[in-house]
Design a protein around this motif. Structure first.
Motif, mmCIF file in Angstrom:
data_model
loop_
_atom_site.group_PDB
_atom_site.id
_atom_site.type_symbol
_atom_site.label_atom_id
_atom_site.label_comp_id
_atom_site.label_asym_id
_atom_site.label_seq_id
_atom_site.Cartn_x
_atom_site.Cartn_y
_atom_site.Cartn_z
ATOM 1 N N ILE A 115 23.218 -6.215 41.641
ATOM 2 C CA ILE A 115 22.860 -6.040 40.237
ATOM 3 C C ILE A 115 24.044 -5.478 39.448
ATOM 4 N N LYS A 116 24.740 -4.520 40.053
ATOM 5 C CA LYS A 116 25.915 -3.926 39.403
ATOM 6 C C LYS A 116 26.986 -4.977 39.159
ATOM 7 N N GLN A 117 27.228 -5.838 40.182
ATOM 8 C CA GLN A 117 28.226 -6.893 40.049
ATOM 9 C C GLN A 117 27.823 -7.897 38.971
ATOM 10 N N LEU A 118 26.526 -8.243 38.938
ATOM 11 C CA LEU A 118 26.040 -9.186 37.926
ATOM 12 C C LEU A 118 26.194 -8.600 36.530
ATOM 13 N N THR A 141 25.755 -21.689 29.911
ATOM 14 C CA THR A 141 24.898 -22.007 31.060
ATOM 15 C C THR A 141 25.061 -20.967 32.166
ATOM 16 N N THR A 142 26.331 -20.607 32.411
ATOM 17 C CA THR A 142 26.602 -19.597 33.463
ATOM 18 C C THR A 142 25.952 -18.265 33.110
ATOM 19 N N LEU A 143 26.027 -17.897 31.866
ATOM 20 C CA LEU A 143 25.451 -16.632 31.428
ATOM 21 C C LEU A 143 23.935 -16.618 31.626
ATOM 22 N N ALA A 144 23.289 -17.743 31.255
ATOM 23 C CA ALA A 144 21.837 -17.837 31.430
ATOM 24 C C ALA A 144 21.458 -17.765 32.909
ATOM 25 N N GLU A 145 22.241 -18.448 33.765
ATOM 26 C CA GLU A 145 21.975 -18.438 35.212
ATOM 27 C C GLU A 145 22.129 -17.034 35.783
ATOM 28 N N LEU A 146 23.211 -16.368 35.336
ATOM 29 C CA LEU A 146 23.422 -14.995 35.817
ATOM 30 C C LEU A 146 22.283 -14.083 35.374
ATOM 31 N N GLY A 147 21.775 -14.319 34.168
ATOM 32 C CA GLY A 147 20.658 -13.521 33.683
ATOM 33 C C GLY A 147 19.423 -13.712 34.532
ATOM 34 N N ASP A 152 15.822 -11.798 38.921
ATOM 35 C CA ASP A 152 15.240 -11.948 40.261
ATOM 36 C C ASP A 152 15.602 -10.772 41.158
ATOM 37 N N LEU A 153 16.880 -10.400 41.088
ATOM 38 C CA LEU A 153 17.329 -9.272 41.913
ATOM 39 C C LEU A 153 16.643 -7.974 41.486
ATOM 40 N N GLN A 154 16.439 -7.825 40.197
ATOM 41 C CA GLN A 154 15.767 -6.629 39.702
ATOM 42 C C GLN A 154 14.324 -6.578 40.203
#
Length: 206
Positions: A115-118, A141-147, A152-154
């Motif tokens: 989460i910290k890395q994201l 697109t990358t930003l939305a995917e990372l979000g 999910d990780l959260q």
């Protein structure tokens, strides 16, 4: 115990013999001293027999109490053994729960790192987006995917945290049960020691 004393039939026979002898001696003045001594012995015999009956009754009572104590010791021993098995089983469950906690903590640390890395990656992408259109190609697109990945990780992190709290609650509950069973076992051990002492004392009396 009942076989130790003089039987009722034997006592009746002695009583008849005594009456026969007294009757035979009744008219003999020169045997008066012998008659008195014979009556004295007979009274001593009857008194001895009464004492014998009391002692036999006491021995029977003591034997019954010893048997009762032995049964209680056996029952307490079985309960104590059962409690020890319960304690061992609970300790195994606590050990398993603690292992789960360790694993959950390791997973939690990993998720926190991800989460910290994201967050860092998202922050960097936001910075690039602010620089202008030339740097934006494909980044939205990358930003939305990372979000989504971050979300999910959260969720996984929150689930792990909930599971961790549940396991800690289980451990507290199990430790409480171990303490309770240990107290019961200690109480039963004390009772067994008291019963053994009672058996020894009654055996000495017997």
């Amino acid at each position: 115990m009942a076989d130790i004393g003089v039987s009722a039939s034997a006592l009746e026979a002695l009583e008849r013999d005594f009456e026969d002898v007294i009757r035979d001696l009744g008219g003999e003045d020169n045997l008066e001293r012998f008659r008195l001594e014979y009556e004295k012995l007979h009274r001593a015999l009857k008194k001895s027999h009464e004492s014998e009956k009391r002692l036999i009754k006491k021995c029977q009572d003591l034997s019954a109490e010893i048997s009762s104590c032995i049964l209680k010791v056996r029952a307490a021993d079985e309960l104590s053994q059962g409690d020890q098995n319960t304690i061992d089983q609970l300790k195994k469950e606590i050990s398993k729960a603690r292992n789960k906690i360790e694993q959950s903590k390791e997973t939690e640390v990993t998720l926190k790192e991800k989460i910290k890395q994201l967050k860092t990656d998202i922050k960097e992408l936001d910075s690039q987006l602010k620089k202008g259109p030339s740097t934006v190609v494909g980044h939205d697109t990358t930003l939305a995917e990372l979000g989504r990945v971050k979300l999910d990780l959260q969720k996984q992190h929150d689930t792990q945290k909930t599971q961790l709290l549940a396991i800690q609650h289980d451990i507290t509950h199990l430790e409480g049960r171990v303490a309770k069973v240990s107290d019961e076992k200690a109480e039963q051990d004390n009772e067994m020691r008291a019963l053994h002492q009672a058996i020894d004392l009654k055996g000495a009396d017997l």
